[in-house]
Design a protein around this motif. Structure first.
Motif, PDB file in Angstrom:
ATOM      1  N   GLU A 193       0.890  -1.297   0.235  1.00  0.00           N
ATOM      2  CA  GLU A 193       0.002   0.580  -0.423  1.00  0.00           C
ATOM      3  C   GLU A 193       1.012   0.981  -0.196  1.00  0.00           C
ATOM      4  OE1 GLU A 193      -3.091   0.004  -0.593  1.00  0.00           O
ATOM      5  OE2 GLU A 193      -3.134  -2.263  -1.002  1.00  0.00           O
ATOM      6  N   LEU A 194       1.803   1.143   0.838  1.00  0.00           N
ATOM      7  CA  LEU A 194       2.786   2.555   0.569  1.00  0.00           C
ATOM      8  C   LEU A 194       3.560   2.597  -0.543  1.00  0.00           C
ATOM      9  CD1 LEU A 194       4.329   4.604   2.392  1.00  0.00           C
ATOM     10  CD2 LEU A 194       5.913   2.609   2.872  1.00  0.00           C
ATOM     11  N   ALA A 195       4.125   1.672  -1.292  1.00  0.00           N
ATOM     12  CA  ALA A 195       4.876   1.128  -1.718  1.00  0.00           C
ATOM     13  C   ALA A 195       3.192   2.579  -3.474  1.00  0.00           C
ATOM     14  CB  ALA A 195       4.774   0.276  -3.294  1.00  0.00           C
ATOM     15  N   ASP A 196       2.515   1.359  -3.983  1.00  0.00           N
ATOM     16  CA  ASP A 196       0.873   2.229  -4.223  1.00  0.00           C
ATOM     17  C   ASP A 196       0.811   3.915  -4.350  1.00  0.00           C
ATOM     18  OD1 ASP A 196      -1.089   1.614  -5.870  1.00  0.00           O
ATOM     19  OD2 ASP A 196      -2.587   2.126  -4.230  1.00  0.00           O
ATOM     20  N   VAL A 197       0.652   4.216  -3.017  1.00  0.00           N
ATOM     21  CA  VAL A 197       0.710   5.298  -2.480  1.00  0.00           C
ATOM     22  C   VAL A 197       1.965   6.549  -3.197  1.00  0.00           C
ATOM     23  CG1 VAL A 197      -0.399   7.022  -1.227  1.00  0.00           C
ATOM     24  CG2 VAL A 197      -1.066   4.980  -1.108  1.00  0.00           C
ATOM     25  N   THR A 198       3.109   5.985  -2.641  1.00  0.00           N
ATOM     26  CA  THR A 198       4.133   6.628  -3.155  1.00  0.00           C
ATOM     27  C   THR A 198       4.236   6.831  -4.950  1.00  0.00           C
ATOM     28  OG1 THR A 198       5.163   6.092  -1.555  1.00  0.00           O
ATOM     29  CG2 THR A 198       6.587   6.676  -3.055  1.00  0.00           C
ATOM     30  N   GLY A 199       3.377   5.536  -5.248  1.00  0.00           N
ATOM     31  CA  GLY A 199       3.800   6.135  -6.922  1.00  0.00           C
ATOM     32  C   GLY A 199       2.300   6.675  -7.124  1.00  0.00           C
ATOM     33  N   GLN A 200       1.789   6.025  -7.324  1.00  0.00           N
ATOM     34  CA  GLN A 200       0.745   7.536  -7.244  1.00  0.00           C
ATOM     35  C   GLN A 200       0.908   9.007  -6.890  1.00  0.00           C
ATOM     36  OE1 GLN A 200      -3.362   6.986  -5.592  1.00  0.00           O
ATOM     37  NE2 GLN A 200      -3.217   4.576  -5.215  1.00  0.00           N
ATOM     38  N   LEU A 201       1.161   9.234  -5.715  1.00  0.00           N
ATOM     39  CA  LEU A 201       2.302  10.882  -5.229  1.00  0.00           C
ATOM     40  C   LEU A 201       2.489  10.789  -6.720  1.00  0.00           C
ATOM     41  CD1 LEU A 201       2.278  12.945  -4.654  1.00  0.00           C
ATOM     42  CD2 LEU A 201       3.857  12.597  -2.682  1.00  0.00           C
ATOM     43  N   ILE A 202       3.584   9.946  -7.129  1.00  0.00           N
ATOM     44  CA  ILE A 202       5.385  10.398  -8.351  1.00  0.00           C
ATOM     45  C   ILE A 202       4.296  10.686  -9.031  1.00  0.00           C
ATOM     46  CG2 ILE A 202       6.936   9.120 -10.149  1.00  0.00           C
ATOM     47  CD1 ILE A 202       7.515   7.840  -7.378  1.00  0.00           C
ATOM     48  N   HIS A 203       2.762   9.478 -10.100  1.00  0.00           N
ATOM     49  CA  HIS A 203       2.168  10.342 -10.614  1.00  0.00           C
ATOM     50  C   HIS A 203       1.949  11.513 -11.225  1.00  0.00           C
ATOM     51  CE1 HIS A 203      -0.090   9.064 -14.700  1.00  0.00           C
ATOM     52  NE2 HIS A 203      -1.134   9.576 -13.812  1.00  0.00           N
ATOM     53  N   ALA A 204       0.896  12.021  -9.668  1.00  0.00           N
ATOM     54  CA  ALA A 204       0.262  13.001  -9.341  1.00  0.00           C
ATOM     55  C   ALA A 204       1.566  14.038  -9.883  1.00  0.00           C
ATOM     56  CB  ALA A 204      -0.197  13.487  -8.352  1.00  0.00           C
ATOM     57  N   MET A 255      11.711   8.635   4.322  1.00  0.00           N
ATOM     58  CA  MET A 255      10.728   9.854   5.212  1.00  0.00           C
ATOM     59  C   MET A 255      10.532  10.327   4.984  1.00  0.00           C
ATOM     60  SD  MET A 255       8.645   6.241   6.326  1.00  0.00           S
ATOM     61  CE  MET A 255       8.490   4.511   5.690  1.00  0.00           C
ATOM     62  N   ALA A 256      11.178  11.456   5.960  1.00  0.00           N
ATOM     63  CA  ALA A 256      11.833  12.631   6.128  1.00  0.00           C
ATOM     64  C   ALA A 256      12.210  13.123   5.454  1.00  0.00           C
ATOM     65  CB  ALA A 256      12.503  12.412   7.719  1.00  0.00           C
ATOM     66  N   THR A 257      13.043  12.818   4.617  1.00  0.00           N
ATOM     67  CA  THR A 257      13.606  13.958   3.399  1.00  0.00           C
ATOM     68  C   THR A 257      12.119  14.178   2.695  1.00  0.00           C
ATOM     69  OG1 THR A 257      15.670  12.919   3.317  1.00  0.00           O
ATOM     70  CG2 THR A 257      15.016  13.668   1.289  1.00  0.00           C
ATOM     71  N   ALA A 258      11.301  13.365   2.208  1.00  0.00           N
ATOM     72  CA  ALA A 258       9.917  13.305   1.706  1.00  0.00           C
ATOM     73  C   ALA A 258       9.286  14.587   2.014  1.00  0.00           C
ATOM     74  CB  ALA A 258       9.317  11.786   0.879  1.00  0.00           C
ATOM     75  N   LEU A 259       8.866  14.429   3.143  1.00  0.00           N
ATOM     76  CA  LEU A 259       8.388  15.249   3.618  1.00  0.00           C
ATOM     77  C   LEU A 259       8.597  16.825   3.904  1.00  0.00           C
ATOM     78  CD1 LEU A 259       7.233  13.199   6.856  1.00  0.00           C
ATOM     79  CD2 LEU A 259       5.878  14.041   5.075  1.00  0.00           C
ATOM     80  N   ARG A 270      13.776  16.041  -8.767  1.00  0.00           N
ATOM     81  CA  ARG A 270      14.331  15.800  -7.403  1.00  0.00           C
ATOM     82  C   ARG A 270      13.264  16.045  -6.324  1.00  0.00           C
ATOM     83  NH1 ARG A 270      16.666  20.363  -6.485  1.00  0.00           N
ATOM     84  NH2 ARG A 270      15.004  21.350  -5.068  1.00  0.00           N
ATOM     85  N   LEU A 271      12.207  15.885  -6.077  1.00  0.00           N
ATOM     86  CA  LEU A 271      11.418  15.341  -5.181  1.00  0.00           C
ATOM     87  C   LEU A 271      11.400  13.942  -5.557  1.00  0.00           C
ATOM     88  CD1 LEU A 271       9.432  14.750  -2.605  1.00  0.00           C
ATOM     89  CD2 LEU A 271       8.206  16.566  -4.253  1.00  0.00           C
ATOM     90  N   ILE A 272      10.744  13.868  -6.695  1.00  0.00           N
ATOM     91  CA  ILE A 272      10.785  12.159  -7.639  1.00  0.00           C
ATOM     92  C   ILE A 272      11.333  11.323  -7.199  1.00  0.00           C
ATOM     93  CG2 ILE A 272      10.226  11.119  -9.845  1.00  0.00           C
ATOM     94  CD1 ILE A 272       8.519  13.616 -10.565  1.00  0.00           C
ATOM     95  N   ALA A 273      12.734  12.125  -7.419  1.00  0.00           N
ATOM     96  CA  ALA A 273      14.352  10.410  -7.271  1.00  0.00           C
ATOM     97  C   ALA A 273      13.751  10.246  -5.871  1.00  0.00           C
ATOM     98  CB  ALA A 273      15.097  11.189  -7.407  1.00  0.00           C
ATOM     99  N   GLY A 274      13.871  10.987  -4.597  1.00  0.00           N
ATOM    100  CA  GLY A 274      13.843  10.594  -3.855  1.00  0.00           C
ATOM    101  C   GLY A 274      12.420   9.786  -3.189  1.00  0.00           C
ATOM    102  N   LEU A 275      11.688   9.730  -3.930  1.00  0.00           N
ATOM    103  CA  LEU A 275      10.071   9.395  -3.906  1.00  0.00           C
ATOM    104  C   LEU A 275      10.212   7.737  -4.352  1.00  0.00           C
ATOM    105  CD1 LEU A 275       6.971  11.247  -4.370  1.00  0.00           C
ATOM    106  CD2 LEU A 275       8.127  10.631  -1.878  1.00  0.00           C
ATOM    107  N   MET A 276      11.304   7.696  -5.201  1.00  0.00           N
ATOM    108  CA  MET A 276      11.773   6.538  -5.632  1.00  0.00           C
ATOM    109  C   MET A 276      12.457   5.537  -5.113  1.00  0.00           C
ATOM    110  SD  MET A 276      10.567   6.115  -9.657  1.00  0.00           S
ATOM    111  CE  MET A 276      11.935   5.051  -9.871  1.00  0.00           C
ATOM    112  N   GLU A 277      13.418   6.451  -4.813  1.00  0.00           N
ATOM    113  CA  GLU A 277      14.190   5.895  -3.674  1.00  0.00           C
ATOM    114  C   GLU A 277      13.707   5.411  -2.466  1.00  0.00           C
ATOM    115  OE1 GLU A 277      17.724   3.829  -2.320  1.00  0.00           O
ATOM    116  OE2 GLU A 277      17.606   5.315  -4.627  1.00  0.00           O
TER     117      GLU A 277
END
Length: 425
Positions: free
Chosen positions: A28-39, A98-102, A131-138
Protein backbone atom coordinates in the motif's frame (compact mmCIF):
# COMPACT_ATOMS: atom_id res chain seq x y z
CA UNK A 1 5.85 -23.45 31.07
CA UNK A 2 7.96 -25.99 29.21
CA UNK A 3 8.77 -25.00 25.64
CA UNK A 4 7.63 -27.54 23.07
CA UNK A 5 8.50 -28.12 19.42
CA UNK A 6 4.84 -27.85 18.48
CA UNK A 7 4.65 -24.41 20.10
CA UNK A 8 7.66 -23.21 18.06
CA UNK A 9 6.28 -24.62 14.80
CA UNK A 10 2.92 -22.93 15.32
CA UNK A 11 4.53 -19.67 16.39
CA UNK A 12 6.69 -19.69 13.24
CA UNK A 13 3.56 -19.98 11.12
CA UNK A 14 1.87 -17.17 13.07
CA UNK A 15 4.90 -14.94 12.48
CA UNK A 16 4.72 -15.75 8.78
CA UNK A 17 1.13 -14.51 8.72
CA UNK A 18 2.13 -11.32 10.56
CA UNK A 19 4.96 -10.78 8.08
CA UNK A 20 2.59 -11.13 5.15
CA UNK A 21 0.25 -8.56 6.68
CA UNK A 22 3.19 -6.19 7.08
CA UNK A 23 4.09 -6.85 3.45
CA UNK A 24 0.55 -5.93 2.44
CA UNK A 25 1.12 -2.62 4.27
CA UNK A 26 4.34 -2.09 2.32
CA UNK A 27 2.50 -2.71 -0.93
CA UNK A 28 0.00 0.00 0.00
CA UNK A 29 2.87 2.38 0.80
CA UNK A 30 4.51 1.62 -2.55
CA UNK A 31 1.17 2.14 -4.32
CA UNK A 32 0.46 5.55 -2.75
CA UNK A 33 4.07 6.65 -3.30
CA UNK A 34 3.67 5.67 -6.95
CA UNK A 35 0.40 7.63 -7.12
CA UNK A 36 2.13 10.74 -5.78
CA UNK A 37 4.95 10.34 -8.30
CA UNK A 38 2.35 10.15 -11.08
CA UNK A 39 0.61 13.31 -9.85
CA UNK A 40 3.91 15.18 -9.52
CA UNK A 41 4.92 14.09 -13.02
CA UNK A 42 1.69 15.60 -14.34
CA UNK A 43 2.26 18.77 -12.34
CA UNK A 44 5.88 18.99 -13.52
CA UNK A 45 4.84 18.87 -17.16
CA UNK A 46 2.03 21.38 -16.75
CA UNK A 47 4.19 23.72 -14.65
CA UNK A 48 7.09 23.79 -17.10
CA UNK A 49 4.76 24.57 -20.02
CA UNK A 50 2.89 27.14 -17.91
CA UNK A 51 6.18 28.93 -17.24
CA UNK A 52 7.41 28.56 -20.82
CA UNK A 53 4.22 30.24 -22.08
CA UNK A 54 4.48 33.10 -19.59
CA UNK A 55 1.43 31.85 -17.72
CA UNK A 56 -0.78 31.87 -20.83
CA UNK A 57 -1.22 28.09 -21.18
CA UNK A 58 -1.76 25.01 -18.99
CA UNK A 59 -2.96 27.03 -15.98
CA UNK A 60 -6.05 24.83 -15.54
CA UNK A 61 -4.07 21.60 -16.00
CA UNK A 62 -1.51 22.79 -13.46
CA UNK A 63 -4.19 23.58 -10.87
CA UNK A 64 -5.84 20.20 -11.38
CA UNK A 65 -2.50 18.43 -10.97
CA UNK A 66 -1.76 20.37 -7.78
CA UNK A 67 -5.10 19.37 -6.27
CA UNK A 68 -4.53 15.72 -7.17
CA UNK A 69 -1.03 15.75 -5.69
CA UNK A 70 -2.28 17.45 -2.51
CA UNK A 71 -4.87 14.73 -1.89
CA UNK A 72 -2.31 11.96 -2.38
CA UNK A 73 0.19 13.75 -0.11
CA UNK A 74 -2.28 13.49 2.79
CA UNK A 75 -2.72 9.75 2.21
CA UNK A 76 1.05 9.26 2.07
CA UNK A 77 1.61 11.15 5.32
CA UNK A 78 -0.91 8.88 7.06
CA UNK A 79 0.89 5.78 5.76
CA UNK A 80 4.24 7.19 6.90
CA UNK A 81 2.79 7.38 10.40
CA UNK A 82 1.72 3.73 10.27
CA UNK A 83 5.01 2.46 8.83
CA UNK A 84 7.36 4.11 11.35
CA UNK A 85 6.99 1.21 13.81
CA UNK A 86 10.09 -1.08 13.69
CA UNK A 87 7.73 -4.04 14.13
CA UNK A 88 6.45 -3.26 10.63
CA UNK A 89 9.94 -3.53 9.20
CA UNK A 90 10.85 0.16 9.33
CA UNK A 91 14.58 0.81 8.94
CA UNK A 92 16.78 3.84 9.51
CA UNK A 93 17.10 4.28 5.76
CA UNK A 94 13.34 4.11 5.18
CA UNK A 95 12.58 6.61 7.94
CA UNK A 96 15.26 8.98 6.61
CA UNK A 97 13.75 8.81 3.12
CA UNK A 98 10.29 9.48 4.55
CA UNK A 99 11.60 12.51 6.46
CA UNK A 100 13.35 13.85 3.35
CA UNK A 101 10.16 13.43 1.30
CA UNK A 102 8.16 15.40 3.87
CA UNK A 103 10.74 18.21 3.89
CA UNK A 104 10.75 18.35 0.10
CA UNK A 105 6.95 18.43 0.00
CA UNK A 106 6.91 21.29 2.51
CA UNK A 107 9.41 23.21 0.36
CA UNK A 108 7.29 22.54 -2.72
CA UNK A 109 4.53 24.75 -1.32
CA UNK A 110 6.73 27.85 -1.53
CA UNK A 111 8.04 26.85 -4.95
CA UNK A 112 4.49 26.49 -6.27
CA UNK A 113 3.83 30.08 -5.20
CA UNK A 114 6.91 31.18 -7.15
CA UNK A 115 5.58 29.37 -10.23
CA UNK A 116 2.25 31.13 -9.81
CA UNK A 117 4.04 34.50 -9.83
CA UNK A 118 6.18 33.50 -12.82
CA UNK A 119 9.37 33.74 -10.74
CA UNK A 120 10.83 30.37 -11.77
CA UNK A 121 12.16 29.06 -15.07
CA UNK A 122 10.90 25.93 -16.84
CA UNK A 123 14.26 24.24 -16.26
CA UNK A 124 14.10 25.03 -12.55
CA UNK A 125 10.60 23.58 -12.35
CA UNK A 126 11.68 20.36 -14.03
CA UNK A 127 14.73 20.06 -11.74
CA UNK A 128 12.75 20.73 -8.54
CA UNK A 129 10.00 18.22 -9.27
CA UNK A 130 12.50 15.66 -10.55
CA UNK A 131 14.55 15.88 -7.35
CA UNK A 132 11.45 15.22 -5.23
CA UNK A 133 10.38 12.36 -7.48
CA UNK A 134 13.88 10.84 -7.27
CA UNK A 135 13.60 10.73 -3.46
CA UNK A 136 10.22 9.01 -3.68
CA UNK A 137 11.68 6.56 -6.19
CA UNK A 138 14.42 5.69 -3.72
CA UNK A 139 11.76 4.98 -1.08
CA UNK A 140 10.06 2.50 -3.44
CA UNK A 141 13.47 0.92 -4.06
CA UNK A 142 13.93 0.40 -0.31
CA UNK A 143 10.48 -1.19 -0.07
CA UNK A 144 11.38 -3.61 -2.86
CA UNK A 145 14.92 -4.28 -1.67
CA UNK A 146 14.21 -6.63 1.23
CA UNK A 147 14.23 -10.39 1.82
CA UNK A 148 10.51 -10.84 1.36
CA UNK A 149 8.19 -13.55 0.12
CA UNK A 150 9.35 -14.43 -3.43
CA UNK A 151 6.09 -13.74 -5.29
CA UNK A 152 5.82 -10.33 -3.59
CA UNK A 153 9.54 -9.58 -4.05
CA UNK A 154 9.39 -10.36 -7.75
CA UNK A 155 6.39 -8.11 -8.29
CA UNK A 156 7.90 -5.28 -6.21
CA UNK A 157 11.04 -5.43 -8.35
CA UNK A 158 8.81 -5.19 -11.44
CA UNK A 159 6.89 -2.31 -9.83
CA UNK A 160 10.02 -0.30 -9.01
CA UNK A 161 11.43 -0.63 -12.52
CA UNK A 162 8.08 0.19 -14.12
CA UNK A 163 7.83 3.40 -12.06
CA UNK A 164 11.47 4.15 -12.88
CA UNK A 165 10.79 3.69 -16.59
CA UNK A 166 7.71 5.90 -16.36
CA UNK A 167 9.74 8.63 -14.67
CA UNK A 168 12.28 8.53 -17.52
CA UNK A 169 9.32 8.82 -19.94
CA UNK A 170 8.04 11.82 -17.97
CA UNK A 171 11.40 13.56 -18.14
CA UNK A 172 11.61 12.78 -21.85
CA UNK A 173 8.24 14.47 -22.34
CA UNK A 174 9.42 17.61 -20.53
CA UNK A 175 12.84 17.85 -22.25
CA UNK A 176 11.42 17.16 -25.72
CA UNK A 177 8.58 19.66 -25.27
CA UNK A 178 11.06 22.36 -24.29
CA UNK A 179 13.30 21.55 -27.28
CA UNK A 180 10.45 21.75 -29.77
CA UNK A 181 8.96 24.84 -28.10
CA UNK A 182 12.34 26.63 -28.26
CA UNK A 183 12.45 26.10 -32.02
CA UNK A 184 16.17 25.27 -31.92
CA UNK A 185 17.89 21.91 -31.52
CA UNK A 186 20.69 21.68 -28.96
CA UNK A 187 23.31 18.96 -28.60
CA UNK A 188 22.83 18.89 -24.82
CA UNK A 189 19.08 18.40 -25.20
CA UNK A 190 19.60 15.70 -27.82
CA UNK A 191 21.95 13.74 -25.58
CA UNK A 192 19.51 14.08 -22.71
CA UNK A 193 16.72 12.58 -24.84
CA UNK A 194 19.00 9.71 -25.89
CA UNK A 195 19.92 9.00 -22.26
CA UNK A 196 16.28 9.02 -21.19
CA UNK A 197 15.27 6.64 -23.99
CA UNK A 198 18.09 4.31 -22.98
CA UNK A 199 17.02 4.52 -19.32
CA UNK A 200 13.44 3.63 -20.19
CA UNK A 201 14.51 0.59 -22.16
CA UNK A 202 16.73 -0.70 -19.35
CA UNK A 203 14.05 -0.28 -16.70
CA UNK A 204 11.25 -1.74 -18.78
CA UNK A 205 13.34 -4.77 -19.70
CA UNK A 206 13.63 -5.60 -15.99
CA UNK A 207 9.91 -4.96 -15.58
CA UNK A 208 9.20 -7.48 -18.34
CA UNK A 209 11.48 -10.06 -16.76
CA UNK A 210 9.74 -9.92 -13.36
CA UNK A 211 6.14 -9.05 -14.25
CA UNK A 212 3.28 -11.52 -14.45
CA UNK A 213 2.85 -13.09 -17.93
CA UNK A 214 -0.45 -11.26 -18.51
CA UNK A 215 1.12 -7.86 -17.80
CA UNK A 216 4.13 -8.73 -19.93
CA UNK A 217 1.85 -9.62 -22.83
CA UNK A 218 -0.15 -6.39 -22.40
CA UNK A 219 3.05 -4.34 -22.48
CA UNK A 220 4.23 -6.11 -25.63
CA UNK A 221 0.87 -5.46 -27.29
CA UNK A 222 1.12 -1.77 -26.42
CA UNK A 223 4.40 -1.59 -28.36
CA UNK A 224 2.48 -2.38 -31.56
CA UNK A 225 0.09 0.57 -31.17
CA UNK A 226 0.18 3.41 -33.79
CA UNK A 227 1.23 6.04 -31.21
CA UNK A 228 4.48 4.16 -30.61
CA UNK A 229 5.41 4.61 -34.27
CA UNK A 230 4.48 8.32 -33.98
CA UNK A 231 6.72 8.66 -30.94
CA UNK A 232 9.62 7.01 -32.73
CA UNK A 233 9.28 9.40 -35.68
CA UNK A 234 9.34 12.43 -33.37
CA UNK A 235 12.31 11.00 -31.49
CA UNK A 236 14.20 10.64 -34.76
CA UNK A 237 13.37 14.25 -35.63
CA UNK A 238 14.95 15.41 -32.39
CA UNK A 239 17.90 13.05 -32.29
CA UNK A 240 18.95 13.31 -35.93
CA UNK A 241 18.82 17.10 -36.28
CA UNK A 242 22.09 19.01 -36.24
CA UNK A 243 22.87 21.16 -33.24
CA UNK A 244 21.47 24.65 -33.85
CA UNK A 245 19.05 23.44 -36.52
CA UNK A 246 15.56 24.92 -36.59
CA UNK A 247 12.74 22.86 -35.09
CA UNK A 248 9.04 23.35 -35.79
CA UNK A 249 7.71 24.80 -32.52
CA UNK A 250 4.17 23.79 -33.48
CA UNK A 251 5.21 20.13 -33.11
CA UNK A 252 5.55 20.71 -29.37
CA UNK A 253 1.85 19.97 -28.83
CA UNK A 254 2.05 16.74 -30.85
CA UNK A 255 5.11 15.67 -28.85
CA UNK A 256 3.37 16.38 -25.57
CA UNK A 257 0.30 14.46 -26.69
CA UNK A 258 2.09 11.31 -27.86
CA UNK A 259 4.47 11.15 -24.88
CA UNK A 260 1.52 11.68 -22.55
CA UNK A 261 -0.21 8.69 -24.16
CA UNK A 262 2.87 6.59 -23.45
CA UNK A 263 2.90 7.70 -19.81
CA UNK A 264 -0.83 6.91 -19.52
CA UNK A 265 -0.22 3.39 -20.83
CA UNK A 266 2.55 2.88 -18.29
CA UNK A 267 0.23 4.22 -15.58
CA UNK A 268 -2.41 1.65 -16.54
CA UNK A 269 0.22 -1.08 -16.24
CA UNK A 270 1.24 0.32 -12.86
CA UNK A 271 -2.31 0.16 -11.51
CA UNK A 272 -2.74 -3.40 -12.74
CA UNK A 273 0.57 -4.38 -11.20
CA UNK A 274 -0.61 -3.00 -7.85
CA UNK A 275 -3.70 -5.19 -8.14
CA UNK A 276 -1.44 -8.20 -8.77
CA UNK A 277 0.54 -7.29 -5.65
CA UNK A 278 -2.60 -7.00 -3.53
CA UNK A 279 -3.95 -10.30 -4.81
CA UNK A 280 -0.61 -12.01 -4.17
CA UNK A 281 -0.58 -10.71 -0.59
CA UNK A 282 -4.16 -11.83 0.03
CA UNK A 283 -3.45 -15.25 -1.45
CA UNK A 284 -0.32 -15.71 0.65
CA UNK A 285 -2.14 -14.69 3.83
CA UNK A 286 -4.99 -17.13 3.12
CA UNK A 287 -2.50 -19.88 2.31
CA UNK A 288 -0.51 -19.25 5.49
CA UNK A 289 -3.68 -19.25 7.58
CA UNK A 290 -4.72 -22.57 6.05
CA UNK A 291 -1.23 -23.94 6.69
CA UNK A 292 -1.60 -22.91 10.31
CA UNK A 293 -4.84 -24.82 10.62
CA UNK A 294 -3.31 -27.85 8.87
CA UNK A 295 -0.17 -27.78 11.00
CA UNK A 296 -2.24 -27.54 14.18
CA UNK A 297 -4.19 -30.60 13.11
CA UNK A 298 -1.11 -32.57 12.07
CA UNK A 299 0.77 -31.73 15.24
CA UNK A 300 -2.20 -32.62 17.40
CA UNK A 301 -2.55 -35.94 15.57
CA UNK A 302 1.16 -36.60 16.17
CA UNK A 303 0.91 -35.68 19.87
CA UNK A 304 -2.23 -37.76 20.42
CA UNK A 305 -0.57 -40.81 18.84
CA UNK A 306 3.12 -40.74 19.79
CA UNK A 307 5.44 -43.43 18.37
CA UNK A 308 6.52 -46.29 20.68
CA UNK A 309 10.03 -44.83 20.84
CA UNK A 310 11.57 -41.59 19.56
CA UNK A 311 12.80 -42.16 16.00
CA UNK A 312 15.92 -40.54 14.63
CA UNK A 313 15.16 -37.41 12.63
CA UNK A 314 16.45 -38.90 9.40
CA UNK A 315 14.10 -41.87 9.77
CA UNK A 316 11.04 -39.60 9.59
CA UNK A 317 11.20 -39.76 5.80
CA UNK A 318 11.88 -43.48 5.42
CA UNK A 319 8.75 -45.25 4.23
CA UNK A 320 9.78 -48.68 5.62
CA UNK A 321 9.80 -47.26 9.14
CA UNK A 322 6.29 -45.88 8.96
CA UNK A 323 4.45 -49.11 9.82
CA UNK A 324 3.70 -49.06 13.58
CA UNK A 325 2.25 -51.97 15.50
CA UNK A 326 -1.43 -52.59 14.92
CA UNK A 327 -3.74 -50.55 17.10
CA UNK A 328 -1.32 -47.70 17.85
CA UNK A 329 -3.12 -45.29 15.50
CA UNK A 330 0.09 -43.70 14.14
CA UNK A 331 -0.09 -45.17 10.64
CA UNK A 332 -1.52 -41.94 9.22
CA UNK A 333 -0.05 -39.45 11.69
CA UNK A 334 3.63 -39.96 10.98
CA UNK A 335 3.43 -40.08 7.16
CA UNK A 336 1.17 -37.02 7.19
CA UNK A 337 3.57 -35.03 9.35
CA UNK A 338 6.55 -36.27 7.36
CA UNK A 339 4.89 -35.20 4.11
CA UNK A 340 4.05 -31.81 5.59
CA UNK A 341 7.61 -31.24 6.83
CA UNK A 342 9.08 -32.27 3.49
CA UNK A 343 6.69 -30.00 1.61
CA UNK A 344 7.69 -27.11 3.88
CA UNK A 345 11.37 -27.81 3.25
CA UNK A 346 10.88 -27.90 -0.52
CA UNK A 347 8.82 -24.71 -0.44
CA UNK A 348 11.51 -22.86 1.50
CA UNK A 349 14.19 -24.04 -0.94
CA UNK A 350 12.13 -22.84 -3.90
CA UNK A 351 11.48 -19.50 -2.21
CA UNK A 352 15.20 -18.97 -1.67
CA UNK A 353 15.96 -19.50 -5.37
CA UNK A 354 13.31 -16.97 -6.42
CA UNK A 355 14.37 -14.46 -3.77
CA UNK A 356 17.98 -14.69 -4.90
CA UNK A 357 17.00 -13.59 -8.43
CA UNK A 358 15.21 -10.52 -7.05
CA UNK A 359 18.07 -9.73 -4.67
CA UNK A 360 20.59 -9.93 -7.50
CA UNK A 361 18.76 -7.34 -9.63
CA UNK A 362 18.45 -4.91 -6.73
CA UNK A 363 22.06 -5.43 -5.62
CA UNK A 364 23.34 -4.77 -9.15
CA UNK A 365 21.40 -1.54 -9.21
CA UNK A 366 23.06 -0.48 -5.94
CA UNK A 367 26.55 -1.23 -7.26
CA UNK A 368 25.96 0.62 -10.55
CA UNK A 369 24.55 3.65 -8.69
CA UNK A 370 27.61 3.70 -6.42
CA UNK A 371 29.95 3.43 -9.42
CA UNK A 372 28.14 6.32 -11.11
CA UNK A 373 28.51 8.39 -7.96
CA UNK A 374 32.23 7.58 -7.78
CA UNK A 375 32.76 8.73 -11.39
CA UNK A 376 30.69 11.87 -10.83
CA UNK A 377 32.88 12.76 -7.85
CA UNK A 378 36.21 11.65 -9.32
CA UNK A 379 35.87 12.96 -12.87
CA UNK A 380 33.30 15.73 -12.38
CA UNK A 381 30.78 14.05 -14.68
CA UNK A 382 27.02 14.43 -14.77
CA UNK A 383 24.92 11.39 -13.85
CA UNK A 384 24.15 10.66 -17.51
CA UNK A 385 27.79 11.07 -18.57
CA UNK A 386 28.92 8.77 -15.75
CA UNK A 387 26.53 6.07 -16.91
CA UNK A 388 27.66 6.47 -20.52
CA UNK A 389 31.26 6.08 -19.35
CA UNK A 390 30.37 2.82 -17.63
CA UNK A 391 28.57 1.60 -20.74
CA UNK A 392 31.51 2.49 -22.99
CA UNK A 393 33.96 0.72 -20.66
CA UNK A 394 31.66 -2.31 -20.69
CA UNK A 395 31.73 -2.45 -24.49
CA UNK A 396 35.43 -1.62 -24.80
CA UNK A 397 36.44 -4.37 -22.35
CA UNK A 398 33.69 -6.81 -23.47
CA UNK A 399 32.52 -7.19 -19.88
CA UNK A 400 29.14 -7.02 -18.17
CA UNK A 401 28.10 -3.60 -16.91
CA UNK A 402 27.94 -4.87 -13.31
CA UNK A 403 31.50 -6.20 -13.59
CA UNK A 404 32.73 -2.82 -14.83
CA UNK A 405 30.87 -1.07 -11.99
CA UNK A 406 32.49 -3.35 -9.40
CA UNK A 407 35.91 -2.77 -10.93
CA UNK A 408 35.28 0.98 -10.90
CA UNK A 409 34.67 0.88 -7.17
CA UNK A 410 37.70 -1.27 -6.39
CA UNK A 411 40.29 -0.27 -9.04
CA UNK A 412 39.08 2.90 -10.81
CA UNK A 413 42.51 3.75 -12.24
CA UNK A 414 42.63 0.49 -14.18
CA UNK A 415 39.22 1.14 -15.74
CA UNK A 416 39.21 4.89 -16.37
CA UNK A 417 42.78 6.00 -15.72
CA UNK A 418 43.91 8.78 -13.45
CA UNK A 419 41.81 11.83 -12.74
CA UNK A 420 42.42 14.62 -15.24
CA UNK A 421 45.06 17.01 -13.93
CA UNK A 422 46.48 14.53 -11.41
CA UNK A 423 50.14 13.56 -11.51
CA UNK A 424 51.83 10.31 -10.66
CA UNK A 425 55.27 10.16 -9.06
Amino acid sequence: MQLSASHLVLRAKQLEIELMRHLAGRVELADVTGQLIHALQHERGASSLYLASGGQRFAVERRSAMEQAGAVELSLQALFGEQQDPARGASTRMLSLMATALLELDALTAFRARIERGQASPDEAVATFSRLIAGLMELIFQLADAPLQPDISRLLVAFFHLVQGKEAAGQERAVGAQLFASGVCSEVGQQRIIDLIDGQERSLQVFEAFAEPALRQLWQQQQLAPQVARLERLRRTLCSAKSGATLDSLVSDSWFEVTSERISELWQLQMQLVQCLRQACEQQIRSAEQDLLDSEGLLQLWLDNPPPQPPAVERLFQSDDLNPPAGTGTATARPALADWLQAQSERLASMEVELEAARRVMQERKVIERAKGALMSRLGLSEEAAYRALQKASMDHNRRLIDVAQATLSLPELVFGAKPGSHQN
